[in-house]
Design a protein around this motif. Structure first.
Motif, short mmCIF file in Angstrom:
data_model
loop_
_atom_site.label_atom_id
_atom_site.label_comp_id
_atom_site.label_asym_id
_atom_site.label_seq_id
_atom_site.Cartn_x
_atom_site.Cartn_y
_atom_site.Cartn_z
N GLY A 20 -59.53 -6.57 -31.08
CA GLY A 20 -58.46 -7.37 -30.49
C GLY A 20 -59.08 -8.51 -29.69
N ALA A 21 -59.60 -9.50 -30.41
CA ALA A 21 -60.37 -10.55 -29.73
C ALA A 21 -59.49 -11.69 -29.22
CB ALA A 21 -61.41 -11.12 -30.70
N ASP A 22 -59.89 -12.24 -28.10
CA ASP A 22 -59.22 -13.43 -27.57
C ASP A 22 -59.75 -14.69 -28.24
OD1 ASP A 22 -57.60 -12.12 -25.46
OD2 ASP A 22 -59.60 -11.54 -24.75
N THR A 23 -61.03 -14.67 -28.62
CA THR A 23 -61.57 -15.79 -29.40
C THR A 23 -62.41 -15.23 -30.54
OG1 THR A 23 -63.66 -15.97 -28.21
CG2 THR A 23 -61.86 -17.30 -27.38
N VAL A 24 -62.34 -15.90 -31.67
CA VAL A 24 -63.17 -15.55 -32.82
C VAL A 24 -63.89 -16.85 -33.17
CG1 VAL A 24 -63.17 -14.80 -35.22
CG2 VAL A 24 -61.51 -13.84 -33.61
N LYS A 25 -65.19 -16.89 -32.91
CA LYS A 25 -65.90 -18.15 -33.00
C LYS A 25 -67.09 -18.07 -33.95
CE LYS A 25 -64.91 -21.93 -30.82
NZ LYS A 25 -63.90 -22.77 -31.40
N ASN A 26 -67.39 -19.16 -34.63
CA ASN A 26 -68.56 -19.21 -35.49
C ASN A 26 -69.83 -19.06 -34.66
OD1 ASN A 26 -69.86 -22.03 -34.96
ND2 ASN A 26 -67.65 -22.32 -34.97
N SER B 44 -71.18 -13.02 -38.80
CA SER B 44 -70.55 -13.09 -40.12
C SER B 44 -69.37 -12.15 -40.27
CB SER B 44 -71.60 -12.86 -41.22
OG SER B 44 -72.42 -11.77 -40.89
N ALA B 45 -69.31 -11.09 -39.43
CA ALA B 45 -68.14 -10.20 -39.49
C ALA B 45 -67.20 -10.49 -38.33
CB ALA B 45 -68.57 -8.74 -39.50
N ARG B 46 -67.14 -11.77 -37.90
CA ARG B 46 -66.33 -12.08 -36.71
C ARG B 46 -64.84 -11.82 -36.90
NH1 ARG B 46 -68.32 -16.64 -38.93
NH2 ARG B 46 -66.96 -18.37 -39.51
N THR B 47 -64.33 -12.10 -38.09
CA THR B 47 -62.90 -11.90 -38.32
C THR B 47 -62.57 -10.41 -38.31
OG1 THR B 47 -63.12 -13.78 -39.80
CG2 THR B 47 -61.01 -12.71 -39.75
N LEU B 48 -63.40 -9.66 -39.03
CA LEU B 48 -63.21 -8.21 -39.10
C LEU B 48 -63.31 -7.57 -37.71
CD1 LEU B 48 -63.06 -5.57 -40.77
CD2 LEU B 48 -65.52 -5.68 -40.99
N SER B 49 -64.39 -7.90 -36.99
CA SER B 49 -64.55 -7.27 -35.68
C SER B 49 -63.49 -7.77 -34.71
CB SER B 49 -65.96 -7.50 -35.14
OG SER B 49 -66.33 -8.84 -35.24
N GLY B 50 -63.04 -9.01 -34.91
CA GLY B 50 -61.98 -9.56 -34.06
C GLY B 50 -60.71 -8.75 -34.18
N VAL B 51 -60.39 -8.31 -35.38
CA VAL B 51 -59.20 -7.50 -35.61
C VAL B 51 -59.38 -6.12 -34.98
CG1 VAL B 51 -57.88 -6.29 -37.39
CG2 VAL B 51 -58.53 -8.67 -37.72
N ILE B 52 -60.56 -5.57 -35.14
CA ILE B 52 -60.77 -4.21 -34.64
C ILE B 52 -60.69 -4.13 -33.12
CG2 ILE B 52 -62.51 -2.38 -34.45
CD1 ILE B 52 -63.42 -3.16 -37.23
#
Lengths: 358, 322
Positions: free
Chosen positions: B77-83, B67-75
């Motif tokens: 630096g994610a290559d994929t952000v997936k449900n 549920s915090a994929r967008t937030l953790s993706g920013v922190i």
């Protein structure tokens, strides 16, 4: 008397124009927001559906803006919406708004009542003007639907989705201001051109999803978290099963959506109220048209859509088409909707890939 | 050696894994989120860095989910952000090719995923009630003063489970209290709760779904042998709990990151240094219209890195994820 009416999709543009030009003073309902919904939730029975709550919120807003008469649709069940006008009137009366409600029942059911109400609404109009006003209103309705469906077709292809949103909202304003059939046609043409001018990848073949369900939550972005835009921004083409102009053509002028119901018959051979039978028929039709998936939008506690939902797995299996059902109410979180939509899009993407590979 | 990092930040737990090029798990971490997703991701990265130190592992792809994929993706630096549905399905079919049903029960949501020939064909998530989730079990365990780790084993000692109303967590709790006051034994009550939870899951989340073997059970609640036994009893099928059942979402995210970076050959990973940066989250209410959206800013050293929460897109600077 200042009149107003519920807000649904792009229809207020047409309805406002119609009543204003029939000689009424109109309070145009504002776009429903979180505040509208909160107002509605505060005064509605808990298990009434979300259309009831948003419409009640809208009524409270327009009454504050000075509306005195509310015009709405009736109905004769089994969907509860047929009673909503009366229930709204009583809730508003108890809250201290002595509002008059004009509830338009199906014309053939109570012809005299219908004609009396129509006569009342037409009374201030100049007879010579009537044809012109209706002609323009119809043209506006048709144009709005054409612009909207073009917008949804182009959104998944556009490189910058915001330009599509901008061209679309500018187009709505042009249609609003247009005052003759010629002006409406020109506004429509200009808007369509503006939409097509947005840089887009026309080679791209987007996933195609059909949107079905109860009319209010399908047509009103405020009720469905703007699902068409979310999917369009994800590069998915959304085809909506209901457009106002088609609905009017089939239900007000014609004899109902017989072709859609015919498709439903192998699975559900009778009317169950609301759009229940249509939802079943639409899934069959989308499957036959080769769509990648179908999303059913249903207000929480909506009986017709619950019945339809329980039939959809059988169609999904027989016709090999994935179906996602989203129940909507004031508790529905945006994050939950997005997670499900993302997962559903992944699902149909994989399915298409597999089909293309074989 | 090439390594891929998967980060799954959920409501209750935050999981990080590192897998190698073959998808083998090198590091797995299960931490409690405790409502502080940023700090826990930083703490997780610190621990991962320590665990792979000196092993010559180079992180060449990062994926986030939960549920915090967008937030953790920013922190990170994610290559994929997936449900999390896709992530769990990917992980399950990697660990057990040919899996047809995935039961997943996490802290605040539960889901069922149906796969056929390695492809997701249907899924559902709980919508109405949280009675069938880990948080509720946690709450009941602490109310009965039993460590959650022993909760499931106690259920297996039961000889005649009591019947507990599982529709709603509030009613389930009052029903449990009632059964206790009546004098039923603890194992019977806990076994009854496991049955109720499974019944609720199958009747709501699993409604109308064709559950075929092999069935994999994952998510934090899979640790509970009582729930697993209740599933086997209700389904009449063997229920497989994979070795890394509690971090499957993170494994899925790592596998997706591996696939995403394979073609482009570089990663957006910001490096382990991010665990030392000062990330700040702040929010304000936009007054642009009566929607009053709550806008969240994520900044590092005073510079805004990302922003979301708006309905109209006026404040969005983040590209949407898929």
């Amino acid at each position: 008397m200042k009149i107003s009416f519920p807000y649904m999709g792009t229809s207020p543009l047409v309805v406002s124009y119609l009543f204003e030009n029939l000689g009424h003073e109109v309070v145009c309902p504002p776009v429903p927001t979180e505040k509208t919904l909160s107002l509605g939730v505060q005064y509605a029975p808990e298990f009434a559906c979300i259309p009831f709550k948003i419409v009640l919120g809208t009524y409270l807003e327009v009454l504050e803006m000075g509306a005195e008469v509310l015009i709405t649709s009736g109905g004769c069940g089994p969907c509860r919406a047929g009673f909503y006008g009366e229930l709204h009137r009583r809730i508003l009366r108890d809250l201290g708004y002595p509002v008059e409600m004009i509830i338009m029942e199906p014309p053939l059911r109570e012809p005299l009542d219908f004609l009396r109400k129509v006569y009342r609404l037409l009374k201030p109009a100049k007879l010579s003007n009537l044809y012109h006003v209706f002609r323009v209103a119809v043209e506006k309705m048709l144009s709005l639907d054409e612009i909207e469906s073009t917008m949804h077709k182009l959104r998944p292809l556009a490189y910058n989705k915001k330009l599509i949103t901008k061209a679309y909202s500018e187009g709505l304003e042009m249609i609003r201001q247009a005052d003759s059939v010629k002006e409406v046609k020109e506004a429509k043409q200009a808007t369509l051109e503006a939409l097509w001018r947005v840089p887009a990848n026309h080679e791209y073949e987007p996933l195609r999803v059909g949107l079905i369900g109860e009319i209010y939550v399908v047509l009103e972005p405020a009720a469905n978290h703007d699902i068409e835009r979310i999917l369009g921004d994800m590069g998915v083409y959304v085809h909506r099963s209901i457009f106002l102009s088609e609905w009017v053509r089939y239900n007000v002028l014609g004899s109902g959506e017989k072709h859609i119901r015919a498709s439903a018959i192998p699975y559900l051979n009778q009317m169950i109220g609301g759009h229940g039978q249509n939802s079943v028929g639409e899934v069959v039709r989308y499957a036959e048209k080769g769509f990648d998936g179908v999303i059913q939008l249903a207000p929480f506690t909506c009986i017709p859509e619950i019945v339809a939902k329980s039939i959809l797995p059988a169609i999904s299996r027989d016709k090999d088409i994935p179906v996602l059902t989203l129940f909507l109410d004031e508790q529905t979180g945006q994050a939950g909707i997005e997670t499900r939509l993302e997962a559903f899009v992944d699902l149909i993407k994989q399915k298409r890939r597999k089909r293309e590979a074989s | 050696m090439l390594g891929y990092l998967g980060v799954d930040v959920g409501s209750v737990s935050t999981n990080l894994v590192v897998i190698d090029d073959q998808g083998k798990v090198l590091v797995d971490l299960y931490l409690r989120t405790r409502g502080q997703p940023i700090q826990v991701v930083q703490e997780g990265l610190r621990q991962v860095e320590k665990a792979i130190k000196g092993k010559n592992i180079e992180i060449c792809g990062v994926g986030t989910t939960g549920s915090a994929r967008t937030l953790s993706g920013v922190i990170v630096g994610a290559d994929t952000v997936k449900n999390e549905i896709t992530a769990h399905a990917v992980a399950a079919s990697h660990i057990l090719p040919g899996v047809q049903t995935v039961l997943e029960i996490g802290g605040q949501d539960s889901k069922i995923i149906l796969l056929r020939d390695g492809v997701v064909v249907d899924f559902a998530m709980n919508t109405v009630c949280a009675a069938g989730t880990g948080s509720f079990l946690d709450h009941q365990a602490s109310r009965l003063n039993i460590p959650i780790e022993e909760f499931g084993a106690l259920a297996l000692e039961s000889t005649s489970p009591v019947r507990i109303a599982g529709r709603c967590s509030v009613f389930a709790e009052s029903d449990m209290v009632h059964k206790q006051q009546m004098g039923h034994s603890l194992p019977d009550i806990i076994a009854g709760l496991c049955d109720a939870l499974v019944r609720n899951y199958l009747n709501n989340v699993g409604k109308g779904k064709e559950i075929l073997p092999p069935v994999v059970f994952q998510g934090g609640v899979a640790a509970n042998v009582g729930i697993r036994a209740a599933f086997e009893k209700a389904l009449g099928l063997e229920v497989i709990v994979p070795e890394y059942y509690s971090v499957m979402g993170a494994i899925g995210a790592a596998l997706l990151a591996k696939a995403a970076t394979k073609d482009k050959g570089n990663t957006k990973f910001r490096g382990f240094v991010v665990s030392e940066l000062d990330y700040q989250a702040s929010s304000f209410e936009c007054q642009g219209c009566p929607n009053c959206c709550e806008i969240v800013n994520i900044s590092v050293d005073g510079e805004i890195l990302a922003r979301w929460g708006g309905r109209c897109g006026k404040w969005d600077t983040l590209p949407k994820t898929g």
